[in-house]
Design an enzyme around this catalytic site. Structure first.
Site, PDB file in Angstrom:
ATOM      1  N   GLN B 208       0.809  -1.218   0.000  1.00 41.41           N
ATOM      2  CA  GLN B 208       0.000   0.000   0.000  1.00 41.41           C
ATOM      3  C   GLN B 208       0.843   1.270   0.000  1.00 41.41           C
ATOM      4  O   GLN B 208       0.344   2.341  -0.347  1.00 41.41           O
ATOM      5  CB  GLN B 208      -0.947   0.028   1.218  1.00 41.41           C
ATOM      6  CG  GLN B 208      -2.025  -1.040   1.199  1.00 41.41           C
ATOM      7  CD  GLN B 208      -2.999  -0.883   0.041  1.00 41.41           C
ATOM      8  OE1 GLN B 208      -3.176   0.205  -0.511  1.00 41.41           O
ATOM      9  NE2 GLN B 208      -3.616  -1.977  -0.348  1.00 41.41           N
ATOM     10  N   CYS B 371      -9.447  -8.807   3.508  1.00 36.95           N
ATOM     11  CA  CYS B 371      -8.330  -9.730   3.801  1.00 36.95           C
ATOM     12  C   CYS B 371      -7.627  -9.330   5.095  1.00 36.95           C
ATOM     13  O   CYS B 371      -6.402  -9.445   5.202  1.00 36.95           O
ATOM     14  CB  CYS B 371      -7.320  -9.793   2.676  1.00 36.95           C
ATOM     15  SG  CYS B 371      -7.984 -10.490   1.180  1.00 36.95           S
TER      16      CYS B 371
HETATM   17  C1  LIG Z   1      -1.176  -4.396   2.707  1.00 43.95           C
HETATM   18  C2  LIG Z   1      -1.271  -5.471   1.664  1.00 43.95           C
HETATM   19  N1  LIG Z   1      -0.427  -6.497   1.699  1.00 43.95           N
HETATM   20  C3  LIG Z   1      -0.460  -7.480   0.790  1.00 43.95           C
HETATM   21  C4  LIG Z   1      -1.393  -7.499  -0.220  1.00 43.95           C
HETATM   22  C5  LIG Z   1      -1.406  -8.647  -1.179  1.00 43.95           C
HETATM   23  O1  LIG Z   1      -0.991  -8.257  -2.423  1.00 43.95           O
HETATM   24  P1  LIG Z   1      -1.133  -9.219  -3.685  1.00 43.95           P
HETATM   25  O2  LIG Z   1      -2.534  -9.715  -3.694  1.00 43.95           O
HETATM   26  O3  LIG Z   1      -0.810  -8.329  -4.824  1.00 43.95           O
HETATM   27  O4  LIG Z   1      -0.136 -10.324  -3.507  1.00 43.95           O
HETATM   28  C6  LIG Z   1      -2.299  -6.450  -0.305  1.00 43.95           C
HETATM   29  C7  LIG Z   1      -3.314  -6.435  -1.384  1.00 43.95           C
HETATM   30  O5  LIG Z   1      -4.494  -6.377  -1.196  1.00 43.95           O
HETATM   31  C8  LIG Z   1      -2.250  -5.422   0.665  1.00 43.95           C
HETATM   32  O6  LIG Z   1      -3.117  -4.401   0.635  1.00 43.95           O
END
Ligand SMILES: Cc1ncc(COP(=O)(O)O)c(C=O)c1O
Lengths: 146, 414
Positions: B208, B371
Protein backbone atom coordinates in the site's frame (compact mmCIF):
# COMPACT_ATOMS: atom_id res chain seq x y z
CA UNK A 1 -33.42 -5.33 -9.49
CA UNK A 2 -32.89 -1.78 -8.32
CA UNK A 3 -32.03 -1.06 -4.70
CA UNK A 4 -35.37 0.63 -4.30
CA UNK A 5 -37.01 -2.68 -5.20
CA UNK A 6 -34.72 -4.79 -3.03
CA UNK A 7 -34.69 -2.75 0.17
CA UNK A 8 -38.39 -2.56 0.76
CA UNK A 9 -40.21 -2.69 4.05
CA UNK A 10 -40.24 -6.46 4.25
CA UNK A 11 -36.46 -6.88 4.00
CA UNK A 12 -35.74 -4.00 6.35
CA UNK A 13 -38.27 -5.26 8.86
CA UNK A 14 -36.89 -8.80 8.95
CA UNK A 15 -33.34 -7.40 9.07
CA UNK A 16 -34.03 -5.00 11.94
CA UNK A 17 -36.49 -7.15 13.83
CA UNK A 18 -35.24 -10.67 13.26
CA UNK A 19 -37.71 -13.43 14.13
CA UNK A 20 -36.47 -16.54 15.87
CA UNK A 21 -33.04 -15.11 16.48
CA UNK A 22 -30.96 -17.09 18.96
CA UNK A 23 -30.01 -20.63 19.83
CA UNK A 24 -31.83 -23.75 21.02
CA UNK A 25 -30.74 -25.69 24.06
CA UNK A 26 -30.57 -29.22 22.65
CA UNK A 27 -31.27 -28.96 18.96
CA UNK A 28 -31.69 -32.01 16.77
CA UNK A 29 -30.08 -30.18 13.90
CA UNK A 30 -27.25 -27.67 14.11
CA UNK A 31 -25.73 -26.36 10.93
CA UNK A 32 -23.39 -23.48 10.27
CA UNK A 33 -22.06 -22.03 7.06
CA UNK A 34 -20.47 -18.88 5.78
CA UNK A 35 -19.96 -17.20 2.49
CA UNK A 36 -16.19 -16.86 2.10
CA UNK A 37 -16.58 -14.11 -0.46
CA UNK A 38 -18.32 -11.66 1.79
CA UNK A 39 -18.03 -13.21 5.24
CA UNK A 40 -21.76 -13.66 5.89
CA UNK A 41 -22.28 -16.22 8.63
CA UNK A 42 -25.27 -18.25 9.61
CA UNK A 43 -26.01 -20.94 12.17
CA UNK A 44 -29.35 -22.67 12.33
CA UNK A 45 -30.78 -24.75 15.19
CA UNK A 46 -33.82 -26.97 14.59
CA UNK A 47 -35.86 -29.28 16.80
CA UNK A 48 -37.92 -32.01 15.17
CA UNK A 49 -40.82 -33.59 17.02
CA UNK A 50 -43.48 -35.96 15.63
CA UNK A 51 -42.05 -35.40 12.20
CA UNK A 52 -42.65 -31.66 12.47
CA UNK A 53 -40.42 -28.63 13.02
CA UNK A 54 -41.11 -28.01 16.70
CA UNK A 55 -38.74 -25.08 17.04
CA UNK A 56 -36.13 -23.25 15.01
CA UNK A 57 -33.67 -20.46 15.72
CA UNK A 58 -30.77 -18.86 13.92
CA UNK A 59 -27.83 -16.62 14.64
CA UNK A 60 -25.68 -14.87 12.11
CA UNK A 61 -23.98 -11.81 10.76
CA UNK A 62 -24.37 -10.39 7.33
CA UNK A 63 -26.14 -8.10 4.95
CA UNK A 64 -29.82 -7.26 5.12
CA UNK A 65 -30.66 -9.75 2.39
CA UNK A 66 -28.92 -12.70 4.03
CA UNK A 67 -30.28 -11.98 7.49
CA UNK A 68 -33.81 -11.21 6.31
CA UNK A 69 -33.90 -14.39 4.31
CA UNK A 70 -32.77 -16.46 7.31
CA UNK A 71 -35.30 -14.79 9.51
CA UNK A 72 -38.11 -15.35 7.06
CA UNK A 73 -37.09 -18.92 6.37
CA UNK A 74 -37.37 -19.81 10.06
CA UNK A 75 -40.94 -18.48 9.99
CA UNK A 76 -41.74 -20.47 6.89
CA UNK A 77 -40.53 -23.66 8.55
CA UNK A 78 -42.01 -23.33 11.99
CA UNK A 79 -44.54 -26.05 12.74
CA UNK A 80 -44.28 -27.46 9.26
CA UNK A 81 -44.22 -31.11 8.40
CA UNK A 82 -40.65 -32.33 7.93
CA UNK A 83 -41.44 -33.46 4.37
CA UNK A 84 -42.75 -30.02 3.49
CA UNK A 85 -39.62 -28.41 4.88
CA UNK A 86 -37.51 -30.72 2.74
CA UNK A 87 -39.29 -29.36 -0.29
CA UNK A 88 -38.73 -25.65 0.40
CA UNK A 89 -37.15 -24.17 -2.69
CA UNK A 90 -35.16 -21.22 -3.86
CA UNK A 91 -38.26 -19.83 -5.53
CA UNK A 92 -40.27 -20.03 -2.29
CA UNK A 93 -37.75 -17.86 -0.48
CA UNK A 94 -37.20 -15.33 -3.23
CA UNK A 95 -40.91 -14.96 -3.77
CA UNK A 96 -41.59 -14.43 -0.09
CA UNK A 97 -38.87 -11.82 0.10
CA UNK A 98 -40.15 -10.10 -3.04
CA UNK A 99 -36.81 -10.61 -4.76
CA UNK A 100 -37.02 -11.57 -8.39
CA UNK A 101 -33.97 -10.71 -10.46
CA UNK A 102 -31.02 -10.61 -8.13
CA UNK A 103 -27.49 -10.55 -9.56
CA UNK A 104 -25.33 -13.61 -8.90
CA UNK A 105 -23.50 -12.16 -5.88
CA UNK A 106 -26.59 -10.99 -4.08
CA UNK A 107 -28.39 -14.23 -4.90
CA UNK A 108 -25.80 -15.99 -2.74
CA UNK A 109 -26.73 -13.70 0.14
CA UNK A 110 -30.39 -14.54 -0.28
CA UNK A 111 -29.84 -18.30 -0.47
CA UNK A 112 -27.29 -18.86 2.27
CA UNK A 113 -30.03 -19.70 4.76
CA UNK A 114 -31.65 -22.26 2.47
CA UNK A 115 -28.26 -23.83 1.87
CA UNK A 116 -27.69 -24.13 5.62
CA UNK A 117 -31.16 -25.62 6.04
CA UNK A 118 -30.67 -28.20 3.28
CA UNK A 119 -27.30 -29.30 4.62
CA UNK A 120 -28.83 -29.48 8.08
CA UNK A 121 -31.61 -31.74 6.86
CA UNK A 122 -29.08 -33.82 4.99
CA UNK A 123 -27.00 -34.45 8.13
CA UNK A 124 -30.16 -35.23 10.08
CA UNK A 125 -31.36 -37.75 7.51
CA UNK A 126 -28.00 -39.48 7.37
CA UNK A 127 -27.09 -39.44 11.04
CA UNK A 128 -30.42 -39.80 12.81
CA UNK A 129 -32.69 -41.44 10.26
CA UNK A 130 -30.03 -43.39 8.35
CA UNK A 131 -31.86 -42.42 5.21
CA UNK A 132 -29.41 -42.12 2.34
CA UNK A 133 -31.81 -42.14 -0.59
CA UNK A 134 -33.59 -38.82 -0.01
CA UNK A 135 -30.51 -37.40 1.72
CA UNK A 136 -28.47 -37.54 -1.44
CA UNK A 137 -31.15 -35.67 -3.31
CA UNK A 138 -31.16 -32.94 -0.66
CA UNK A 139 -27.39 -32.68 -0.72
CA UNK A 140 -27.45 -32.22 -4.45
CA UNK A 141 -30.04 -29.49 -4.11
CA UNK A 142 -27.96 -27.76 -1.46
CA UNK A 143 -24.79 -27.78 -3.50
CA UNK A 144 -26.70 -26.38 -6.47
CA UNK A 145 -27.78 -23.32 -4.51
CA UNK A 146 -24.47 -21.50 -4.79
CA UNK B 1 -13.02 23.15 -4.69
CA UNK B 2 -9.24 23.16 -4.42
CA UNK B 3 -7.02 22.64 -7.44
CA UNK B 4 -4.93 19.48 -7.30
CA UNK B 5 -1.17 19.57 -7.63
CA UNK B 6 -1.66 16.97 -10.37
CA UNK B 7 -3.22 17.70 -13.72
CA UNK B 8 -6.02 15.26 -13.06
CA UNK B 9 -7.99 16.14 -16.16
CA UNK B 10 -5.02 15.20 -18.33
CA UNK B 11 -4.28 12.08 -16.28
CA UNK B 12 -7.85 10.83 -16.65
CA UNK B 13 -7.54 10.90 -20.44
CA UNK B 14 -4.81 8.25 -20.15
CA UNK B 15 -7.21 5.80 -18.46
CA UNK B 16 -9.69 4.53 -21.07
CA UNK B 17 -11.71 2.62 -18.47
CA UNK B 18 -12.61 5.87 -16.69
CA UNK B 19 -14.53 6.90 -19.77
CA UNK B 20 -16.88 3.96 -19.62
CA UNK B 21 -20.36 3.91 -18.16
CA UNK B 22 -21.63 1.35 -15.69
CA UNK B 23 -25.16 0.39 -14.62
CA UNK B 24 -26.43 1.59 -17.99
CA UNK B 25 -25.56 5.27 -17.96
CA UNK B 26 -23.55 6.11 -14.87
CA UNK B 27 -19.98 7.35 -15.23
CA UNK B 28 -17.64 4.99 -13.38
CA UNK B 29 -16.43 6.36 -10.06
CA UNK B 30 -13.65 3.95 -9.19
CA UNK B 31 -12.81 4.10 -5.49
CA UNK B 32 -11.29 0.67 -4.92
CA UNK B 33 -7.68 1.53 -5.59
CA UNK B 34 -6.35 -0.15 -2.47
CA UNK B 35 -7.50 -3.36 -4.08
CA UNK B 36 -6.05 -2.71 -7.52
CA UNK B 37 -5.45 0.43 -9.55
CA UNK B 38 -6.60 1.11 -13.08
CA UNK B 39 -4.02 1.00 -15.87
CA UNK B 40 -3.08 3.89 -18.17
CA UNK B 41 -3.07 3.35 -21.93
CA UNK B 42 0.74 3.59 -21.91
CA UNK B 43 0.99 0.43 -19.79
CA UNK B 44 -1.60 -1.39 -21.88
CA UNK B 45 0.32 -0.41 -25.03
CA UNK B 46 3.63 -1.64 -23.60
CA UNK B 47 2.12 -5.06 -22.93
CA UNK B 48 0.54 -5.10 -26.36
CA UNK B 49 3.82 -4.13 -27.96
CA UNK B 50 5.64 -6.99 -26.29
CA UNK B 51 3.15 -9.54 -27.61
CA UNK B 52 2.97 -7.90 -31.02
CA UNK B 53 6.65 -7.31 -31.61
CA UNK B 54 8.92 -8.98 -29.06
CA UNK B 55 7.17 -12.12 -27.87
CA UNK B 56 9.85 -14.69 -27.00
CA UNK B 57 11.27 -16.25 -23.88
CA UNK B 58 13.99 -14.40 -22.06
CA UNK B 59 17.54 -15.10 -20.88
CA UNK B 60 18.50 -18.08 -23.02
CA UNK B 61 17.87 -17.69 -26.73
CA UNK B 62 20.38 -15.83 -28.90
CA UNK B 63 18.14 -14.49 -31.62
CA UNK B 64 17.06 -10.85 -32.00
CA UNK B 65 13.57 -11.11 -30.51
CA UNK B 66 14.79 -12.78 -27.36
CA UNK B 67 17.56 -10.26 -26.96
CA UNK B 68 15.06 -7.41 -27.17
CA UNK B 69 12.65 -9.06 -24.76
CA UNK B 70 15.43 -9.84 -22.31
CA UNK B 71 16.72 -6.32 -22.38
CA UNK B 72 13.21 -4.83 -21.85
CA UNK B 73 12.65 -7.26 -18.99
CA UNK B 74 15.97 -6.49 -17.33
CA UNK B 75 15.52 -2.76 -17.86
CA UNK B 76 12.50 -3.01 -15.55
CA UNK B 77 14.74 -4.32 -12.80
CA UNK B 78 16.87 -1.19 -13.05
CA UNK B 79 13.78 1.04 -13.04
CA UNK B 80 12.37 -0.66 -9.96
CA UNK B 81 15.72 -0.37 -8.18
CA UNK B 82 15.91 3.33 -8.92
CA UNK B 83 12.25 3.96 -8.05
CA UNK B 84 12.56 2.65 -4.49
CA UNK B 85 16.25 3.60 -4.14
CA UNK B 86 18.04 0.27 -4.11
CA UNK B 87 21.72 0.26 -5.16
CA UNK B 88 22.18 -3.35 -6.22
CA UNK B 89 19.92 -4.38 -9.06
CA UNK B 90 20.49 -8.08 -8.28
CA UNK B 91 18.66 -7.58 -5.01
CA UNK B 92 15.40 -6.94 -6.91
CA UNK B 93 13.54 -10.23 -7.38
CA UNK B 94 10.45 -10.54 -9.53
CA UNK B 95 7.60 -12.50 -7.98
CA UNK B 96 3.89 -12.85 -8.75
CA UNK B 97 3.05 -10.24 -6.14
CA UNK B 98 3.42 -9.25 -2.51
CA UNK B 99 1.82 -12.50 -1.41
CA UNK B 100 4.37 -14.62 -3.20
CA UNK B 101 7.22 -12.40 -2.03
CA UNK B 102 6.27 -12.81 1.62
CA UNK B 103 5.79 -16.56 1.17
CA UNK B 104 9.22 -16.73 -0.42
CA UNK B 105 10.78 -15.18 2.67
CA UNK B 106 8.76 -17.31 5.07
CA UNK B 107 9.72 -20.46 3.19
CA UNK B 108 13.31 -19.91 2.18
CA UNK B 109 14.61 -17.65 4.94
CA UNK B 110 12.15 -18.68 7.65
CA UNK B 111 12.63 -22.41 7.46
CA UNK B 112 16.37 -22.02 7.67
CA UNK B 113 16.48 -19.45 10.44
CA UNK B 114 13.47 -19.90 12.68
CA UNK B 115 13.59 -22.53 15.40
CA UNK B 116 11.42 -23.87 18.17
CA UNK B 117 10.34 -21.18 20.68
CA UNK B 118 11.52 -18.36 18.44
CA UNK B 119 9.11 -15.48 17.92
CA UNK B 120 7.85 -13.81 14.75
CA UNK B 121 6.14 -10.49 15.41
CA UNK B 122 3.46 -9.12 13.10
CA UNK B 123 0.68 -6.57 13.70
CA UNK B 124 -3.08 -6.51 14.11
CA UNK B 125 -3.54 -4.53 10.91
CA UNK B 126 -1.85 -6.90 8.51
CA UNK B 127 -3.30 -8.26 5.31
CA UNK B 128 -3.79 -12.04 5.43
CA UNK B 129 -0.71 -12.38 3.23
CA UNK B 130 1.44 -11.11 6.09
CA UNK B 131 -0.18 -13.39 8.67
CA UNK B 132 -0.90 -16.78 7.13
CA UNK B 133 2.65 -17.54 5.85
CA UNK B 134 3.93 -16.86 9.37
CA UNK B 135 1.28 -19.08 10.91
CA UNK B 136 2.38 -21.88 8.59
CA UNK B 137 6.03 -21.32 9.48
CA UNK B 138 5.63 -20.98 13.25
CA UNK B 139 3.32 -24.01 13.44
CA UNK B 140 5.82 -26.10 11.51
CA UNK B 141 8.72 -24.99 13.71
CA UNK B 142 7.00 -24.85 17.08
CA UNK B 143 7.73 -21.14 17.12
CA UNK B 144 5.36 -18.37 18.25
CA UNK B 145 3.50 -15.68 16.36
CA UNK B 146 2.87 -12.46 18.31
CA UNK B 147 0.94 -9.33 17.40
CA UNK B 148 1.59 -5.64 17.96
CA UNK B 149 -1.87 -4.29 18.83
CA UNK B 150 -3.51 -1.08 17.65
CA UNK B 151 -4.95 1.76 19.70
CA UNK B 152 -8.37 3.35 19.17
CA UNK B 153 -6.85 5.72 16.68
CA UNK B 154 -5.79 2.81 14.51
CA UNK B 155 -2.08 3.23 15.26
CA UNK B 156 0.32 0.55 16.44
CA UNK B 157 1.09 0.38 20.16
CA UNK B 158 4.84 0.19 19.79
CA UNK B 159 5.52 -0.40 23.50
CA UNK B 160 4.28 -3.91 22.89
CA UNK B 161 7.15 -4.47 20.50
CA UNK B 162 9.66 -3.66 23.28
CA UNK B 163 8.17 -6.38 25.41
CA UNK B 164 8.61 -8.97 22.67
CA UNK B 165 12.13 -7.81 21.84
CA UNK B 166 13.15 -8.12 25.48
CA UNK B 167 12.62 -11.88 25.33
CA UNK B 168 15.62 -12.15 23.02
CA UNK B 169 13.73 -14.74 20.96
CA UNK B 170 12.37 -12.55 18.18
CA UNK B 171 13.74 -13.50 14.75
CA UNK B 172 11.67 -11.20 12.56
CA UNK B 173 9.32 -8.25 12.85
CA UNK B 174 7.03 -8.01 9.83
CA UNK B 175 4.56 -5.18 9.16
CA UNK B 176 2.88 -3.15 6.47
CA UNK B 177 4.07 0.37 5.87
CA UNK B 178 0.47 1.40 5.25
CA UNK B 179 -2.67 -0.42 6.39
CA UNK B 180 -4.97 -1.38 3.53
CA UNK B 181 -8.02 -0.88 5.78
CA UNK B 182 -7.27 2.01 8.12
CA UNK B 183 -4.82 3.83 5.88
CA UNK B 184 -2.51 4.21 8.87
CA UNK B 185 1.06 4.99 7.90
CA UNK B 186 3.34 2.95 10.13
CA UNK B 187 6.17 4.62 12.02
CA UNK B 188 8.62 2.52 10.02
CA UNK B 189 11.78 4.28 11.19
CA UNK B 190 10.96 3.78 14.83
CA UNK B 191 10.26 0.06 14.45
CA UNK B 192 13.39 -0.52 12.39
CA UNK B 193 15.53 1.40 14.89
CA UNK B 194 14.21 -0.73 17.76
CA UNK B 195 14.77 -3.94 15.81
CA UNK B 196 18.26 -2.98 14.71
CA UNK B 197 19.24 -2.29 18.30
CA UNK B 198 17.98 -5.74 19.22
CA UNK B 199 19.65 -7.39 16.21
CA UNK B 200 16.28 -8.45 14.80
CA UNK B 201 15.40 -8.59 11.10
CA UNK B 202 12.51 -6.60 9.61
CA UNK B 203 10.20 -7.22 6.67
CA UNK B 204 8.10 -4.40 5.29
CA UNK B 205 4.96 -5.04 3.28
CA UNK B 206 4.93 -2.05 0.96
CA UNK B 207 1.89 -3.14 -1.08
CA UNK B 208 0.00 0.00 0.00
CA UNK B 209 2.88 2.42 0.52
CA UNK B 210 4.93 2.17 -2.69
CA UNK B 211 1.96 3.10 -4.94
CA UNK B 212 1.14 6.19 -2.90
CA UNK B 213 4.25 7.73 -1.37
CA UNK B 214 7.97 8.08 -1.88
CA UNK B 215 9.76 5.03 -0.54
CA UNK B 216 13.51 4.92 -0.01
CA UNK B 217 14.54 1.38 0.88
CA UNK B 218 18.23 2.18 1.17
CA UNK B 219 17.61 4.86 3.78
CA UNK B 220 15.05 2.83 5.61
CA UNK B 221 17.44 0.08 6.62
CA UNK B 222 15.01 -2.84 6.70
CA UNK B 223 16.02 -6.36 5.63
CA UNK B 224 13.15 -7.40 3.37
CA UNK B 225 10.70 -5.28 1.38
CA UNK B 226 7.77 -6.41 -0.78
CA UNK B 227 5.22 -4.78 -3.10
CA UNK B 228 2.86 -5.45 -6.03
CA UNK B 229 2.77 -3.86 -9.49
CA UNK B 230 -0.99 -4.02 -9.93
CA UNK B 231 -1.71 -1.49 -7.19
CA UNK B 232 0.54 1.09 -8.86
CA UNK B 233 -0.77 1.27 -12.45
CA UNK B 234 1.02 -1.95 -13.45
CA UNK B 235 -0.33 -5.33 -14.53
CA UNK B 236 -1.47 -8.12 -12.21
CA UNK B 237 0.83 -11.04 -11.55
CA UNK B 238 4.00 -9.02 -10.95
CA UNK B 239 5.53 -8.19 -7.61
CA UNK B 240 8.84 -7.41 -6.04
CA UNK B 241 10.89 -8.85 -3.26
CA UNK B 242 13.89 -6.86 -2.20
CA UNK B 243 16.34 -8.18 0.37
CA UNK B 244 19.94 -7.44 1.15
CA UNK B 245 22.43 -9.45 -0.88
CA UNK B 246 24.11 -11.08 2.12
CA UNK B 247 20.74 -12.41 3.23
CA UNK B 248 19.66 -13.59 -0.23
CA UNK B 249 22.95 -15.38 -0.75
CA UNK B 250 22.53 -17.32 2.46
CA UNK B 251 18.94 -18.29 1.65
CA UNK B 252 18.16 -21.60 -0.04
CA UNK B 253 15.98 -21.34 -3.16
CA UNK B 254 12.18 -21.18 -3.04
CA UNK B 255 11.06 -22.80 -6.30
CA UNK B 256 13.24 -25.19 -8.25
CA UNK B 257 13.27 -25.26 -12.05
CA UNK B 258 14.61 -23.48 -15.08
CA UNK B 259 16.53 -20.21 -14.84
CA UNK B 260 17.41 -20.60 -11.17
CA UNK B 261 20.16 -23.16 -11.77
CA UNK B 262 23.80 -23.02 -12.77
CA UNK B 263 24.38 -26.73 -13.44
CA UNK B 264 21.98 -29.61 -13.04
CA UNK B 265 23.25 -33.16 -12.69
CA UNK B 266 21.29 -36.25 -11.90
CA UNK B 267 21.46 -35.83 -8.16
CA UNK B 268 22.97 -32.42 -7.54
CA UNK B 269 22.33 -28.89 -8.71
CA UNK B 270 24.17 -25.64 -8.21
CA UNK B 271 22.28 -22.37 -8.04
CA UNK B 272 22.38 -19.46 -10.38
CA UNK B 273 23.52 -16.04 -9.18
CA UNK B 274 21.18 -13.48 -7.72
CA UNK B 275 18.50 -12.54 -8.58
CA UNK B 276 17.90 -15.56 -10.86
CA UNK B 277 18.31 -18.05 -8.04
CA UNK B 278 14.86 -16.93 -6.89
CA UNK B 279 13.23 -16.58 -10.30
CA UNK B 280 12.46 -20.13 -11.38
CA UNK B 281 10.50 -20.74 -14.57
CA UNK B 282 9.25 -18.39 -17.26
CA UNK B 283 8.15 -15.20 -15.52
CA UNK B 284 5.33 -12.84 -16.41
CA UNK B 285 7.45 -11.19 -19.09
CA UNK B 286 4.72 -9.00 -20.55
CA UNK B 287 3.69 -7.94 -17.07
CA UNK B 288 7.21 -7.02 -16.01
CA UNK B 289 7.71 -5.00 -19.19
CA UNK B 290 4.38 -3.23 -18.60
CA UNK B 291 5.44 -2.49 -15.05
CA UNK B 292 8.40 -0.44 -16.30
CA UNK B 293 5.97 1.88 -18.07
CA UNK B 294 3.87 2.18 -14.90
CA UNK B 295 6.96 3.24 -12.99
CA UNK B 296 7.80 5.78 -15.69
CA UNK B 297 4.29 7.17 -15.43
CA UNK B 298 4.46 7.57 -11.66
CA UNK B 299 8.00 8.95 -11.79
CA UNK B 300 6.90 11.60 -14.23
CA UNK B 301 4.15 12.71 -11.86
CA UNK B 302 6.51 12.53 -8.89
CA UNK B 303 5.61 10.52 -5.81
CA UNK B 304 5.57 13.60 -3.59
CA UNK B 305 2.87 15.10 -5.83
CA UNK B 306 0.96 11.82 -5.85
CA UNK B 307 0.97 11.82 -2.07
CA UNK B 308 -0.05 15.47 -1.88
CA UNK B 309 -2.93 14.96 -4.31
CA UNK B 310 -4.22 12.00 -2.32
CA UNK B 311 -3.82 13.73 1.04
CA UNK B 312 -5.84 16.67 -0.17
CA UNK B 313 -8.53 14.42 -1.59
CA UNK B 314 -8.62 12.24 1.52
CA UNK B 315 -8.93 15.32 3.71
CA UNK B 316 -11.87 16.51 1.63
CA UNK B 317 -13.50 13.06 1.69
CA UNK B 318 -13.04 12.70 5.44
CA UNK B 319 -14.66 16.11 5.97
CA UNK B 320 -17.62 15.24 3.77
CA UNK B 321 -18.16 11.72 5.07
CA UNK B 322 -17.90 12.71 8.70
CA UNK B 323 -20.67 15.30 8.20
CA UNK B 324 -23.07 12.41 7.78
CA UNK B 325 -24.91 11.52 10.94
CA UNK B 326 -24.39 8.01 12.36
CA UNK B 327 -21.22 7.49 10.36
CA UNK B 328 -18.34 5.66 12.01
CA UNK B 329 -14.94 6.26 10.41
CA UNK B 330 -11.96 4.08 11.32
CA UNK B 331 -8.28 5.01 11.42
CA UNK B 332 -6.20 8.10 12.23
CA UNK B 333 -7.83 11.49 11.92
CA UNK B 334 -4.47 13.20 11.44
CA UNK B 335 -4.09 13.37 7.66
CA UNK B 336 -0.28 13.21 7.88
CA UNK B 337 -0.59 9.77 9.42
CA UNK B 338 -2.90 8.23 6.84
CA UNK B 339 -2.91 7.40 3.18
CA UNK B 340 -5.83 7.65 0.77
CA UNK B 341 -7.91 4.91 2.34
CA UNK B 342 -11.11 5.47 4.33
CA UNK B 343 -12.95 2.63 6.04
CA UNK B 344 -16.35 3.33 7.50
CA UNK B 345 -19.63 1.92 8.69
CA UNK B 346 -22.90 3.74 8.27
CA UNK B 347 -25.62 3.28 10.92
CA UNK B 348 -26.92 -0.29 10.82
CA UNK B 349 -26.44 -0.72 7.08
CA UNK B 350 -24.28 -3.72 6.37
CA UNK B 351 -21.30 -2.82 4.14
CA UNK B 352 -22.46 -5.20 1.41
CA UNK B 353 -25.82 -3.52 1.21
CA UNK B 354 -24.12 -0.14 1.20
CA UNK B 355 -21.67 -1.11 -1.56
CA UNK B 356 -24.45 -2.48 -3.72
CA UNK B 357 -26.59 0.61 -3.22
CA UNK B 358 -23.81 3.05 -4.16
CA UNK B 359 -22.93 0.81 -7.12
CA UNK B 360 -26.23 1.89 -8.63
CA UNK B 361 -24.77 5.37 -8.87
CA UNK B 362 -21.68 3.96 -10.58
CA UNK B 363 -19.55 4.15 -7.43
CA UNK B 364 -17.18 1.22 -6.89
CA UNK B 365 -16.27 0.88 -3.22
CA UNK B 366 -15.23 -2.23 -1.38
CA UNK B 367 -17.12 -3.96 1.38
CA UNK B 368 -16.05 -6.88 3.50
CA UNK B 369 -13.10 -7.83 5.66
CA UNK B 370 -10.48 -6.66 3.13
CA UNK B 371 -8.33 -9.73 3.80
CA UNK B 372 -7.78 -8.41 7.32
CA UNK B 373 -9.99 -10.52 9.56
CA UNK B 374 -7.64 -10.15 12.53
CA UNK B 375 -8.19 -6.40 12.31
CA UNK B 376 -11.97 -6.81 11.90
CA UNK B 377 -11.99 -8.82 15.12
CA UNK B 378 -9.98 -6.11 16.88
CA UNK B 379 -12.41 -3.44 15.63
CA UNK B 380 -15.25 -5.73 16.63
CA UNK B 381 -16.99 -5.53 13.27
CA UNK B 382 -17.78 -8.18 10.68
CA UNK B 383 -16.94 -5.89 7.81
CA UNK B 384 -16.41 -2.29 6.75
CA UNK B 385 -16.98 -0.24 3.63
CA UNK B 386 -13.84 1.20 2.13
CA UNK B 387 -13.18 4.01 -0.33
CA UNK B 388 -9.60 4.38 -1.56
CA UNK B 389 -8.17 6.97 -3.92
CA UNK B 390 -5.55 7.35 -6.59
CA UNK B 391 -4.09 9.88 -8.98
CA UNK B 392 -7.17 10.09 -11.20
CA UNK B 393 -9.80 10.61 -8.50
CA UNK B 394 -11.45 13.99 -7.99
CA UNK B 395 -13.45 15.92 -5.41
CA UNK B 396 -16.43 15.69 -7.77
CA UNK B 397 -16.20 11.92 -7.47
CA UNK B 398 -16.21 12.19 -3.69
CA UNK B 399 -19.39 14.25 -4.08
CA UNK B 400 -20.96 11.46 -6.14
CA UNK B 401 -20.09 9.04 -3.33
CA UNK B 402 -21.70 11.33 -0.77
CA UNK B 403 -24.84 11.58 -2.89
CA UNK B 404 -24.93 7.81 -3.21
CA UNK B 405 -24.60 7.45 0.56
CA UNK B 406 -27.60 9.71 0.81
CA UNK B 407 -29.59 7.30 -1.33
CA UNK B 408 -28.67 4.55 1.12
CA UNK B 409 -29.88 6.78 3.92
CA UNK B 410 -33.25 7.17 2.24
CA UNK B 411 -33.63 3.49 1.41
CA UNK B 412 -32.76 2.38 4.91
CA UNK B 413 -34.77 5.21 6.45
CA UNK B 414 -31.86 6.32 8.64
C1 LIG C 1 -1.18 -4.40 2.71
C2 LIG C 1 -1.27 -5.47 1.66
N1 LIG C 1 -0.43 -6.50 1.70
C3 LIG C 1 -0.46 -7.48 0.79
C4 LIG C 1 -1.39 -7.50 -0.22
C5 LIG C 1 -1.41 -8.65 -1.18
O1 LIG C 1 -0.99 -8.26 -2.42
P1 LIG C 1 -1.13 -9.22 -3.69
O2 LIG C 1 -2.53 -9.71 -3.69
O3 LIG C 1 -0.81 -8.33 -4.82
O4 LIG C 1 -0.14 -10.32 -3.51
C6 LIG C 1 -2.30 -6.45 -0.30
C7 LIG C 1 -3.31 -6.43 -1.38
O5 LIG C 1 -4.49 -6.38 -1.20
C8 LIG C 1 -2.25 -5.42 0.66
O6 LIG C 1 -3.12 -4.40 0.64
Amino acid sequence: MSSADIYREIILDYYRNPRNFGKLENPDIVKRDSNPLCGDELEMHINIKDNKVADVKYTGKGCAISQASASLLTEMMMGKDFDEVKKLSKEDILENLGLTELGPTRLKCALLSLKVLKYGIYSYLIEKLKDTSSADKIKKEASGLF
Amino acid sequence: MQASILNVEKIRKDFPILQRKVREDKPLVYLDNASTSQKPIQVIDAIRNYYLNQNSNIHRAVYALAEEATSSFEATRDKVAKFVNVKNREEIIFTRGTTEAINLVAYAWGRKNVEKDDIIVTTEYEHHSNIVPWQLLTKEKGAKLEYIGIDDNGELILDQLDKYLETGRVKLVTFSQMSNVLGTITDTNKIIAKCKKAGVKTLIDGAQSVPHMQVDIDNMGCDFFTFSAHKMLGPTGVGILWARKEILEEMPPFHGGGDMIREVHKYETTWNDLPYKFEAGTPNIAGVIGFATAIDYLSQLGMLSVREHESQLTKYALEQISKIDKMKIYGPTDISKRGGVISFNYADIHPHDLASIVDEDGVAIRSGHHCAQVLMERLDVAATSRASFYIYNTEQEVDVLIKALNHAKELFKI
